[in-house]
Design an enzyme around this catalytic site. Structure first.
Site, PDB file in Angstrom:
ATOM      1  N   GLY A  10       0.820  -1.204   0.000  1.00 25.77           N
ATOM      2  CA  GLY A  10       0.000   0.000   0.000  1.00 25.77           C
ATOM      3  C   GLY A  10       0.850   1.249   0.000  1.00 25.77           C
ATOM      4  N   GLN A  11       0.202   2.396  -0.128  1.00 16.04           N
ATOM      5  CA  GLN A  11       0.938   3.656  -0.214  1.00 16.04           C
ATOM      6  C   GLN A  11       1.818   3.900   1.012  1.00 16.04           C
ATOM      7  OE1 GLN A  11      -1.328   7.162  -1.959  1.00 16.04           O
ATOM      8  NE2 GLN A  11      -3.026   5.844  -1.375  1.00 16.04           N
ATOM      9  N   ASP A  35      -3.290 -11.823   5.033  1.00 17.50           N
ATOM     10  CA  ASP A  35      -4.570 -11.260   4.598  1.00 17.50           C
ATOM     11  C   ASP A  35      -5.390 -10.932   5.836  1.00 17.50           C
ATOM     12  OD1 ASP A  35      -6.964 -10.584   3.488  1.00 17.50           O
ATOM     13  OD2 ASP A  35      -7.252 -12.465   2.390  1.00 17.50           O
ATOM     14  N   THR A  61      -9.678   0.233   2.078  1.00 17.97           N
ATOM     15  CA  THR A  61      -9.770   1.678   1.841  1.00 17.97           C
ATOM     16  C   THR A  61     -10.698   2.060   0.696  1.00 17.97           C
ATOM     17  OG1 THR A  61      -7.801   1.587   0.422  1.00 17.97           O
ATOM     18  CG2 THR A  61      -7.457   2.088   2.766  1.00 17.97           C
ATOM     19  N   THR A 100      -8.242   7.358  10.131  1.00 19.24           N
ATOM     20  CA  THR A 100      -8.674   8.274   9.076  1.00 19.24           C
ATOM     21  C   THR A 100      -9.518   9.434   9.581  1.00 19.24           C
ATOM     22  OG1 THR A 100     -10.055   8.368   7.059  1.00 19.24           O
ATOM     23  CG2 THR A 100     -10.656   6.746   8.703  1.00 19.24           C
ATOM     24  N   TYR A 124     -16.907   2.753   5.735  1.00 23.76           N
ATOM     25  CA  TYR A 124     -15.450   2.815   5.901  1.00 23.76           C
ATOM     26  C   TYR A 124     -15.080   3.534   7.194  1.00 23.76           C
ATOM     27  CZ  TYR A 124     -10.718   4.622   5.260  1.00 23.76           C
ATOM     28  OH  TYR A 124      -9.398   4.973   5.449  1.00 23.76           O
ATOM     29  N   LYS A 128     -13.310   1.911  10.628  1.00 19.67           N
ATOM     30  CA  LYS A 128     -12.041   2.436  11.145  1.00 19.67           C
ATOM     31  C   LYS A 128     -12.196   2.905  12.588  1.00 19.67           C
ATOM     32  CE  LYS A 128      -8.653   2.866   9.203  1.00 19.67           C
ATOM     33  NZ  LYS A 128      -7.493   1.914   9.119  1.00 19.67           N
TER      34      LYS A 128
END
Length: 285
Positions: A10-11, A35, A61, A100, A124, A128
């Protein structure tokens, strides 16, 4: 120190794998190796590696798709971090987790601080928030770092989308009534590494003093349209940005109109954070 790092494709995880070098032995896990949708696999991985530190950069995400896959989003964003936290408690490990701005509803006039009550608008954000709560309730030494509007030069993100569209079109229509601070994924990773270097020196006493929730966001603010305009300027693209309203861009998931995060607490304790525009210029260079 052995570090279990998730989400390395991921980023943020990609950058963390580089920024955490030198802090210890890194056991890097991508989705194929770990996973988070498989809770037994998460439990077994922590038990097998027995890390001193878990850095969880993996997450579900896909904000819009989460509306139709709530159970999967819940498992990855909430239940898996909860399993990590409980396993960390059993082996005496610490945990760093990323959250987030979407835990908030965006109704506040100013930037959100850590003490503001979460009120997510979408699946989402809700999952989170539940992940945060699971970690806190475990009682382990932890850092939860909330960030938002994350971008970089790899993966799926707003910057790469705008660069692709600019190569295909003369103009792009971008939402102008949602406000936040674009945050380079390398800023997130470098700041995390800087904090963890301090933690390594300070030991258990450091964690007792500094554990908890922090906002980690670039400084300044703009809209998505303003972000797009800055991208066009930095890239030298003639593509024109046409500001539109949220109502003109229908999506499955509701977004907060105010995604600003106040990062004063983190900066007062650990380090300064860059202005979003300066970071964008550096990223694109």
């Amino acid at each position: 120190m052995k570090i279990l790092l998730t989400g390395v494709n991921g980023q943020v995880g990609y950058e963390l794998l580089r920024c955490l070098q030198g802090l210890g032995e890194i056991v890097a896990c991508d989705r194929a190796r770990l996973d988070l949708a498989n809770l037994d696999q998460v439990r077994d991985a922590v038990r097998a590696v027995r890390p001193a530190l878990i850095v969880n950069a993996a997450a579900y995400t896909a904000v819009d798709r989460a509306e139709s896959e709530p159970e999967l989003a819940l498992r990855i964003n909430a239940q898996a971090p909860g399993v990590m936290a409980l396993q960390a408690r059993d082996i005496g490990a610490t945990l760093v987790h990323f959250s987030t701005d979407y835990v908030f509803d965006g109704a506040k006039d100013g930037p959100y601080v850590e003490g503001d009550r979460p009120r997510p608008l979408n699946v989402y954000g809700e999952t989170k928030m539940l992940g945060e709560q699971a970690i806190v309730s475990s009682g382990i030494p932890h850092l939860i770092l909330r960030t938002g509007w994350v971008y970089g030069m790899r993966g799926h993100n707003f910057l790469r989308t705008m660069l692709r569209l600019a190569a295909e079109r003369d103009e792009v229509r971008v939402v102008a009534d949602q406000v936040g601070a674009p945050t380079w994924c390398r800023t997130v990773a470098q700041t995390t590494a800087h904090i963890l270097a301090q933690a390594q020196v300070g030991g258990p006493a450091w964690w007792r003093k500094h554990r908890g929730l922090y906002h980690l966001s670039a400084q300044g603010e703009t809209s998505w349209a303003g972000f797009a305009e800055a991208i066009m300027q930095e890239s030298g693209s003639p593509c024109r940005v046409v500001p539109i309203g949220t109502a003109d861009y229908p999506a499955q998931a509701r977004r907060p109109v105010n995604s600003r995060l106040d990062s004063s607490r983190l900066m007062q304790r650990f380090c300064q954070l860059p202005d979003w525009r300066e970071a964008l210029a550096l990223c694109m260079r």
